[in-house]
Each structure stands twice: as structure tokens, then as C-alpha cells.
Design an enzyme around this catalytic site. Structure first.
Site, PDB file in Angstrom:
ATOM      1  N   LYS A  39       1.194 -13.520  -8.700  1.00  0.00           N
ATOM      2  CA  LYS A  39      -0.001 -13.165  -9.520  1.00  0.00           C
ATOM      3  C   LYS A  39       0.298 -11.912 -10.292  1.00  0.00           C
ATOM      4  O   LYS A  39       0.197 -11.811 -11.610  1.00  0.00           O
ATOM      5  CB  LYS A  39      -1.286 -12.779  -8.695  1.00  0.00           C
ATOM      6  CG  LYS A  39      -2.046 -12.013  -9.365  1.00  0.00           C
ATOM      7  CD  LYS A  39      -3.366 -11.379  -8.340  1.00  0.00           C
ATOM      8  CE  LYS A  39      -3.503 -10.356  -7.995  1.00  0.00           C
ATOM      9  NZ  LYS A  39      -3.469  -9.156  -8.464  1.00  0.00           N
ATOM     10  N   ASN A  40       1.006 -10.925  -9.592  1.00  0.00           N
ATOM     11  CA  ASN A  40       1.385  -9.696 -10.279  1.00  0.00           C
ATOM     12  C   ASN A  40       2.570  -9.688 -11.093  1.00  0.00           C
ATOM     13  O   ASN A  40       2.766  -9.027 -12.077  1.00  0.00           O
ATOM     14  CB  ASN A  40       1.637  -8.573  -9.208  1.00  0.00           C
ATOM     15  CG  ASN A  40      -0.026  -8.254  -8.476  1.00  0.00           C
ATOM     16  OD1 ASN A  40      -0.882  -8.527  -8.919  1.00  0.00           O
ATOM     17  ND2 ASN A  40       0.315  -7.393  -7.537  1.00  0.00           N
ATOM     18  N   CYS A 133      -9.811  -4.646  -8.711  1.00  0.00           N
ATOM     19  CA  CYS A 133     -10.406  -4.430  -7.303  1.00  0.00           C
ATOM     20  C   CYS A 133     -10.628  -2.952  -7.304  1.00  0.00           C
ATOM     21  O   CYS A 133      -9.786  -1.875  -7.727  1.00  0.00           O
ATOM     22  CB  CYS A 133      -9.479  -4.785  -6.175  1.00  0.00           C
ATOM     23  SG  CYS A 133      -9.260  -6.679  -6.213  1.00  0.00           S
ATOM     24  N   ARG A 138      -7.667   4.944  -9.233  1.00  0.00           N
ATOM     25  CA  ARG A 138      -6.701   4.120  -9.812  1.00  0.00           C
ATOM     26  C   ARG A 138      -6.289   4.553 -11.302  1.00  0.00           C
ATOM     27  O   ARG A 138      -6.273   3.934 -12.243  1.00  0.00           O
ATOM     28  CB  ARG A 138      -6.920   2.828  -9.719  1.00  0.00           C
ATOM     29  CG  ARG A 138      -6.874   2.265  -8.301  1.00  0.00           C
ATOM     30  CD  ARG A 138      -7.309   0.582  -8.390  1.00  0.00           C
ATOM     31  NE  ARG A 138      -5.898  -0.172  -8.703  1.00  0.00           N
ATOM     32  CZ  ARG A 138      -5.918  -1.452  -8.561  1.00  0.00           C
ATOM     33  NH1 ARG A 138      -7.077  -2.146  -8.484  1.00  0.00           N
ATOM     34  NH2 ARG A 138      -4.751  -2.077  -8.543  1.00  0.00           N
ATOM     35  N   ASP A 321      -0.808  -4.496  -0.408  1.00  0.00           N
ATOM     36  CA  ASP A 321      -1.429  -5.449  -0.600  1.00  0.00           C
ATOM     37  C   ASP A 321      -1.725  -6.359   0.904  1.00  0.00           C
ATOM     38  O   ASP A 321      -2.430  -7.355   0.962  1.00  0.00           O
ATOM     39  CB  ASP A 321      -0.922  -6.384  -1.621  1.00  0.00           C
ATOM     40  CG  ASP A 321      -1.012  -5.707  -3.056  1.00  0.00           C
ATOM     41  OD1 ASP A 321      -1.793  -4.774  -2.978  1.00  0.00           O
ATOM     42  OD2 ASP A 321      -0.352  -5.990  -3.665  1.00  0.00           O
ATOM     43  N   ARG A 413      -9.446 -14.509  -7.414  1.00  0.00           N
ATOM     44  CA  ARG A 413      -8.725 -13.883  -8.111  1.00  0.00           C
ATOM     45  C   ARG A 413      -7.108 -13.785  -7.946  1.00  0.00           C
ATOM     46  O   ARG A 413      -6.361 -13.785  -8.984  1.00  0.00           O
ATOM     47  CB  ARG A 413      -9.019 -12.218  -8.167  1.00  0.00           C
ATOM     48  CG  ARG A 413      -8.416 -11.414  -8.961  1.00  0.00           C
ATOM     49  CD  ARG A 413      -9.234  -9.969  -8.492  1.00  0.00           C
ATOM     50  NE  ARG A 413      -9.476  -9.530  -9.865  1.00  0.00           N
ATOM     51  CZ  ARG A 413     -10.430  -8.484 -10.110  1.00  0.00           C
ATOM     52  NH1 ARG A 413     -11.120  -7.988  -9.041  1.00  0.00           N
ATOM     53  NH2 ARG A 413     -10.824  -8.360 -11.048  1.00  0.00           N
TER      54      ARG A 413
HETATM   55  N1  EPU Z   1      -0.978   5.943  -9.921  1.00  0.00           N
HETATM   56  C1  EPU Z   1      -1.027   7.070 -10.484  1.00  0.00           C
HETATM   57  N2  EPU Z   1      -0.937   7.032 -11.923  1.00  0.00           N
HETATM   58  C2  EPU Z   1      -0.740   6.049 -12.569  1.00  0.00           C
HETATM   59  C3  EPU Z   1      -0.364   4.933 -11.883  1.00  0.00           C
HETATM   60  C4  EPU Z   1      -0.539   4.816 -10.664  1.00  0.00           C
HETATM   61  O1  EPU Z   1      -1.696   8.311  -9.805  1.00  0.00           O
HETATM   62  O2  EPU Z   1      -0.521   6.363 -13.868  1.00  0.00           O
HETATM   63  C5  EPU Z   1      -1.051   5.906  -8.427  1.00  0.00           C
HETATM   64  C6  EPU Z   1      -2.048   4.839  -7.942  1.00  0.00           C
HETATM   65  O3  EPU Z   1      -3.185   5.231  -7.923  1.00  0.00           O
HETATM   66  C7  EPU Z   1      -1.586   4.326  -6.474  1.00  0.00           C
HETATM   67  C8  EPU Z   1       0.059   4.468  -6.939  1.00  0.00           C
HETATM   68  O4  EPU Z   1       0.384   5.223  -7.953  1.00  0.00           O
HETATM   69  O5  EPU Z   1      -1.893   5.263  -5.626  1.00  0.00           O
HETATM   70  C9  EPU Z   1       0.618   3.024  -7.152  1.00  0.00           C
HETATM   71  O6  EPU Z   1      -0.025   2.295  -8.205  1.00  0.00           O
HETATM   72  P1  EPU Z   1       0.362   1.419  -9.213  1.00  0.00           P
HETATM   73  O7  EPU Z   1       0.584   1.804 -10.424  1.00  0.00           O
HETATM   74  O8  EPU Z   1       1.675   1.076  -8.593  1.00  0.00           O
HETATM   75  O9  EPU Z   1      -0.365   0.192  -9.058  1.00  0.00           O
HETATM   76  P2  EPU Z   1      -0.701  -0.855 -10.093  1.00  0.00           P
HETATM   77  O10 EPU Z   1       0.366  -1.232 -10.841  1.00  0.00           O
HETATM   78  O11 EPU Z   1      -2.200  -0.552 -10.669  1.00  0.00           O
HETATM   79  C10 EPU Z   1      -0.149  -2.886  -8.768  1.00  0.00           C
HETATM   80  C11 EPU Z   1      -0.731  -4.275  -8.333  1.00  0.00           C
HETATM   81  C12 EPU Z   1      -1.592  -3.978  -7.100  1.00  0.00           C
HETATM   82  C13 EPU Z   1      -0.694  -3.326  -5.682  1.00  0.00           C
HETATM   83  C14 EPU Z   1      -0.059  -2.093  -6.546  1.00  0.00           C
HETATM   84  C15 EPU Z   1       0.875  -1.375  -5.665  1.00  0.00           C
HETATM   85  C16 EPU Z   1      -0.935  -5.477 -10.571  1.00  0.00           C
HETATM   86  C17 EPU Z   1      -1.789  -6.079 -11.157  1.00  0.00           C
HETATM   87  N3  EPU Z   1      -1.407  -4.986  -9.460  1.00  0.00           N
HETATM   88  O12 EPU Z   1      -1.334  -2.140  -8.999  1.00  0.00           O
HETATM   89  O13 EPU Z   1      -1.958  -5.129  -6.619  1.00  0.00           O
HETATM   90  O14 EPU Z   1      -1.567  -3.007  -4.974  1.00  0.00           O
HETATM   91  O15 EPU Z   1       0.772  -2.374  -7.774  1.00  0.00           O
HETATM   92  O16 EPU Z   1       1.927  -2.215  -4.982  1.00  0.00           O
HETATM   93  O17 EPU Z   1       0.793  -5.659 -10.100  1.00  0.00           O
HETATM   94  C18 EPU Z   1      -3.273  -6.741  -5.541  1.00  0.00           C
HETATM   95  O18 EPU Z   1      -2.333  -7.750  -5.904  1.00  0.00           O
HETATM   96  O19 EPU Z   1      -4.258  -7.035  -4.585  1.00  0.00           O
HETATM   97  C19 EPU Z   1      -3.183  -5.455  -6.087  1.00  0.00           C
HETATM   98  C20 EPU Z   1      -4.129  -4.556  -5.935  1.00  0.00           C
END
Ligand code: EPU
Length: 434
Positions: A39-40, A133, A138, A321, A413
Site C-alpha cells: 500500500k505505502n 488515519c 501528523r 504499523d 483502506r
Molecule cells: N513527522 C513530522 N514532520 C513531518 C513528517 C513527519 O514531525 O513533516 C513525524 C510524524 O508525526 C511521525 C514521524 O515523523 O511522528 C514519522 O512520520 P512519517 O512522515 O514517516 O509518516 P508518514 O509518511 O506520514 C508513513 C506511512 C504510515 C506509517 C509511517 C511510519 C504512508 C502513506 N504512510 O506515514 O503508514 O505509519 O510512514 O512508518 O506511507 C499505515 O500504513 O497504517 C500508516 C499509517
């Protein structure tokens, strides 16, 4: 022959909202389950495709709601999208730069990749703040910091972010937090910028390597994806390619945990065992027997499990996750386990539901303290997010009686055909109208 699917996300959502997933627990899972594309990765590869000036074919696409939403977004932007089972063909040549309808953007987190991809393609983007979610705060400050370093200007009006940068230039960007989304988004914006971009403290997830692979096949110059320093040298143009999505390590991990929780014996097929090492290591520590082959993992559950302490970390640490799903397994282990989420401070909405099933769990700050071993009881519970849903499915599989899970739209999802896959493994699972 390719089939053009006019899929309505809204229509599916209405169906999901009136459905619940029911599980009669107590059956040991047995057999083979085939893992879908990640998915990601999928939700990043689809926007990456708009950077090219030729057709892109993406294979091994999971049939999940987030992917359907992305297809709709691309159609709104006038891309030609042909979808046939697990294959998606995207012709981005006639795409236009316009604001994507709010309803779609707020449906999923990964809509933020439109910012980087449209900036790279059109020199501007206007995208509503992403949804996804609810896991606590975030922010996307690191994405924005990256775009600004490349020379883009940003303006936020009424929940929409306007980015402008017709003449992006490579820059050195140090991420303050290791972020999957920011790493990918900056890559998307930088592949066609002038000169070299260096992302330091980059995330190392396999999905990042997957995105770098498709971009490289399209003609981009990216070095170091999968390490914490990624170097991107901008190119004038990107072309087309054909790319197959890597297996979904989170879906695989979910079935590994489900097999263990039911004391079953399951072959997890079509996986990359290396991507699953953090999960394999923890499951072995708990007492699960695991054998690895080239593209398969055999899980043999046991009668007795040991408690464990788990801390989530960026890859190659234990993935956030799977924090929720493994909590359900730990209710079946002897003694006290502690699961700490270092990525999302409040990813614990599944705990109250597990407690309704008889689990003995306390949330203390970022940690869940789980007292095992408990015989869970089936009841009505509600999934508040995707992985909370997975946790409740696993709990339902080992509970006495029937567990009815509402909030199925979250599970849809990210899990392709979850009830068919579980049924094939011998579980008693069905959907019901609420
Ligand atoms: N963060 C910041 N600032 C930013 C971006 C992130 O402070 O600009 C913080 C977030 O709040 C969090 C940490 O950094 O505490 C990591 O966030 P990350 O950006 O890595 O998460 P994401 O890219 O929004 C993806 C996956 C998530 C998964 C996370 C962590 C996708 C679409 N989503 O989210 O997947 O939990 O990486 O591995 O790729 C899921 O599949 O259920 C899911 C939520």
C-alpha cells in the site's frame, strides 16, 4: 483487453459504512496466503508516474481503497488511467494542474505526494491538507521545509497549500525527523530540479527504495535510496517504464501475527523475508517458530508464548504499523509485555476495544502495558483506523464466540480481500450489514 473501471470511492465507502466484519474465533489458521503489493509504495508510485512524459505501467497493485482514491484523483487531473485487476496504466501527458477536490484529498494521507509530484511536473501545486488515519499529530513541516529549500514558495489558504517553484534548484536538506513521507515527497520534487539535491537523515523504508526504483527506470538519477543519505541529480525529462510493486511487509506481518495468535501453521507467500526481519525477530523472541525461504516465510504457532517488550522505530526497527496488531498477540503471551510507540504518541485507540473483549491493558504515555494471558471474548467493537482494525481482526480470530467489527472502511483502506484471504486459511469470517 484492458477494462476501464469507473469506480466510485464514495459508493464503496457507503457500502463499507453499513458493513461489519464478523469473525467466529477459535480456529487455527492453516495454509498459504499470498501477499499483495505494498500500500505505502502504491500510493507513492502512482503520483510518481505523473512526472513522466510517457505511459507508466504499474504491476502488482493492491486492490485497496487508498489506491482507488488515487486513481480517481488522477482522473480528476485529466490523466488517462486504465485499470485491469492488479495492473494500472497511467498516461499523464494530458494532465492539467488544478486543485483536487477536497473530499478525495482528505480521504487519504498519501495525497500529500501530489505536492511534490505536481511541483516537479508543473512547477506548482495546490493540494488540500491531507487526511488519513487519526494517529495523533501528523505534521508535514519537513515536507514543506524540503520544498522551500528547493526554491518553492508556500502559501496556505483555507486548508489548501499552494506551492510555486518554476525553477527548482537542488539543495542539501537535513530532515529533523526521519520521515517516510518527507523523504519521498522531496525526491519527487527534486528529480527534475536543476543540480544536485542531498537528503540527509532520510528514511530507509523499502517503500522509499521502491519509489527510487521507478523514478530511476523513468530516467531519474538517484543514489543511496535505502540509506540515510540520498543524492538526486536533476534531469530535464522523465519517460515511461513498467514497474512491479514490492510485497506489502505490513500485510505480511499482519498475517504472520494472525497465524501465531491462532497457534496456526501458515506459509506467507510472495514476500521479501529481509523486509520482515524486525517482525521475524520479535515473533521468535515470543516463541513462534519461523522458517524462511526465498520468497516465503513459514509460521508455526505454539501453545505457550513469552511476554516481550517492543519499541517502534523507523525502518529497520519494529514498524509502528504492526504495533497495534502485535498487541493483540501479546494478550495471548504469559506475563507482562510493554509496547512503546516512538513514532505516533497516541496510536492506542484499539486498546479500549481490546479491553471490551476482556484484554487487560493499561496505556501509560506512549506505552501499552499488556497483562497476559487472557481468553478474549467476542463482542461488538469498532475499528478507529486501519491497523486498529487489523488488531481487532487478530483478537477476533483467537476470541471465544463472534466478534463484530465496525469501521470496515478503515480495514479496506489497506488490506486486499481480507475476508477471502482469512477464509482460505480456515477462519470463519464474513461481512454483514449493520
Ligand atoms: N513527522 C513530522 N514532520 C513531518 C513528517 C513527519 O514531525 O513533516 C513525524 C510524524 O508525526 C511521525 C514521524 O515523523 O511522528 C514519522 O512520520 P512519517 O512522515 O514517516 O509518516 P508518514 O509518511 O506520514 C508513513 C506511512 C504510515 C506509517 C509511517 C511510519 C504512508 C502513506 N504512510 O506515514 O503508514 O505509519 O510512514 O512508518 O506511507 C499505515 O500504513 O497504517 C500508516 C499509517
Amino acid at each position: 483487453m484492458h477494462l476501464l473501471v469507473h469506480f466510485s470511492v464514495k459508493a464503496q465507502e457507503v457500502i463499507s459504512l453499513t458493513e461489519q466484519l464478523c469473525i467466529r474465533g477459535g480456529r487455527r489458521l492453516k495454509g498459504t496466503v499470498s501477499i499483495s503489493g505494498a500500500k505505502n509504495s502504491a500510493v507513492a508510485l502512482i503520483p510518481a508516474a505523473i512526472l513522466g512524459n510517457q505511459t507508466i505501467t504499474i504491476d502488482n497493485l493492491p486492490e485497496i481503497r487508498d489506491v482507488h482514491i488515487y486513481k480517481q484523483i488522477l482522473k480528476q487531473l485529466s490523466a488517462k488511467v486504465i485499470y485491469n485487476k492488479s495492473q494500472l496504466i497511467i498516461d499523464p501527458r494530458e494532465m492539467v494542474c488544478k486543485t483536487v477536490q477536497d473530499g478525495l484529498v482528505t480521504e487519504l494521507r498519501a495525497s500529500y505526494y501530489l505536492m511534490g509530484a505536481m511541483l516537479g511536473r508543473f512547477g506548482e501545486s495546490c493540494v488540500g491538507l491531507p487526511g488519513g488515519c487519526n494517529l495523533g499529530p501528523r505534521p508535514i513541516d519537513q515536507h514543506i521545509k524540503g520544498f522551500q529549500a528547493l526554491g518553492a514558495t508556500i502559501e496556505q489558504r483555507k486548508g489548501t497549500i499552494y506551492l510555486r517553484g518554476k525553477d527548482l534548484r537542488g539543495a542539501k536538506i537535513y530532515l529533523d525527523v526521519v520521515s517516510v513521507g518527507a523523504t519521498i515527497n522531496i525526491m519527487l520534487a527534486a528529480v527534475k530540479a536543476k543540480g544536485q539535491t542531498i537528503i540527509e537523515n532520510a528514511a530507509k523504508e523499502p517503500e522509499i527504495v521502491d519509489v527510487a526504483t521507478i523514478l530511476t527506470s523513468m530516467g531519474a538519477d538517484i543514489k543511496g535510496a535505502g540509506t540515510d543519505i540520498i543524492k538526486i541529480t536533476g534531469v530535464e525529462e522523465l519517460g515511461g517504464c513498467r514497474h512491479s510493486i514490492i510485497p506489502d511487509r505490513i500485510e505480511a506481518g499482519t498475517y504472520m501475527i494472525a497465524a501465531a495468535a491462532t497457534k496456526g501453521e501458515v506459509i506467507i507467500d510472495s514476500v521479501i523475508p529481509k523486509h520482515l526481519e524486525p517482525i521475524t525477530a520479535k515473533l521468535r523472541e515470543i516463541g513462534v517458530e519461523i522458517e524462511e525461504a526465498d520468497e516465503q516465510i513459514l509460521i508455526k504457532g505454539n501453545e505457550v508464548y513469552k511476554s516481550a517488550d517492543i519499541k517502534t522505530l523507523p525502518y529497520p526497527g519494529f514498524p509502528t504499523d504492526l504495533q497495534q496488531p502485535i498487541t493483540s498477540l501479546l494478550t495471548q503471551a504469559n506475563g507482562c509485555s510493554i509496547v512503546t510507540d516512538n513514532i505516533y504518541s497516541s496510536r492506542f485507540k484499539h486498546i479500549d476495544e481490546l479491553k471490551r473483549m476482556g484484554a487487560c491493558i493499561k496505556v501509560e504515555g506512549r506505552s501499552a502495558v499488556i497483562e497476559g494471558k487472557v481468553q478474549l471474548q467476542g463482542t461488538n467493537v469498532s475499528a478507529s483506523d486501519l491497523r486498529a482494525g487489523a488488531a481487532l481482526v487478530i483478537a477476533g480470530l483467537c476470541a471465544d464466540g463472534v466478534t463484530s467489527i465496525s469501521g470496515v472502511q478503515y480495514i479496506d483502506r489497506g488490506y486486499e480481500n481480507i475476508e477471502q484471504k482469512l477464509t482460505q486459511l480456515g477462519a470463519e469470517v464474513w461481512r454483514e450489514q449493520i
